[in-house]
Design an enzyme around this catalytic site. Sequence first.
Site, PDB file in Angstrom:
ATOM      1  N   CYS A  20      57.556  29.445  57.229  1.00  0.00           N
ATOM      2  CA  CYS A  20      59.008  29.284  57.172  1.00  0.00           C
ATOM      3  C   CYS A  20      59.417  28.145  58.108  1.00  0.00           C
ATOM      4  CB  CYS A  20      59.718  30.558  57.628  1.00  0.00           C
ATOM      5  SG  CYS A  20      59.684  31.889  56.432  1.00  0.00           S
TER       6      CYS A  20
ATOM      7  N   LYS B 251      59.423  43.668  54.398  1.00  0.00           N
ATOM      8  CA  LYS B 251      60.163  42.406  54.339  1.00  0.00           C
ATOM      9  C   LYS B 251      59.934  41.664  55.652  1.00  0.00           C
ATOM     10  CE  LYS B 251      63.224  39.731  52.245  1.00  0.00           C
ATOM     11  NZ  LYS B 251      62.823  38.521  52.957  1.00  0.00           N
TER      12      LYS B 251
END
Length: 311
Positions: free
Chosen positions: A131, A45
């Site tokens: 992001c 992750k």
Amino acid sequence: MVSTATRIGDFQFDNCLMNAAGVFCMTREELAQVESSAAGSFVTKTATLEARAGNPEPRYVNTDLGSINSMGLPNKGLDYYLDYVIEEQNRIGSKPHVLSLVGMSPDETHTILKKVQASDYQGLVELNLSCPNVPGKPQIAYDFETTDTILKEVFSYYTKPLGIKLPPYFDIVHFDQAAAIFNKYPLVFVNCVNSIGNGLVIEDETVVIKPKNGFGGLGGDYIKPTALANVHAFYKRLNPSIQIIGTGGVKTGRDAFEHILCGASMVQLGTVLQKEGTEAFERITKELQTIMAEKGYETLDDFRGKLHYID
């Protein structure tokens, strides 16, 4: 004998399929499931310096054509994943792995990478440039000046194998501009692509996810043509030493075949893995091997990047 083995940098993988960051990778238990499956590797992750709870639920929804999400980077923090990949690399029989990272600011990005640089971890790192970091600013990889600055600063101290996760680009000149920057640095790979940002899915009269009034990243069938275009555009533009991981819309062996045909060295599963579980790795691998056998291809090198054009 048909082989789906591949390599990224100096790392050899028995299979070209792996999970995409964000799917089956939040916990050690999920990563262990991917490790014990037919996948060639796992990616963790995407980790921030400190643990994050992420956005309020519902933040991920499966749709007929894929998925929409606005997760908000939930993760257990850098130390959780860094400790695990170091443990795994020292385990006999372990596969090579990818540690995914993102800073919530440029300073945090450097803090994270310096910690990895000083650690015992010797595997691949994926720095997520897709992001948003600053309110009112685009994703880092859409800001070419900032991207160039960050990579220049990172490679002033970071000497371990590093790749970057990219958002999709949609303009030919942006492929040219981005590739010109990436070619300046000793990147091992680029990962194309993250989800297509700010889609909107509606059921009846209501959005299906809570964060951002329903705006979220699209995955699955929606994004395969865009992902293939990005894989092939960068395959044609990047130095041969920079390999490509293809991500987006892979749910069959044919989809994986097309990513490799466009130039991918590895292929990641996202939405299909969320929907189907780790059994998807074995199914898609067998489907890919069947296609290769039918076409007389024994290795991925036999067809990687050899997309045909119409004269």
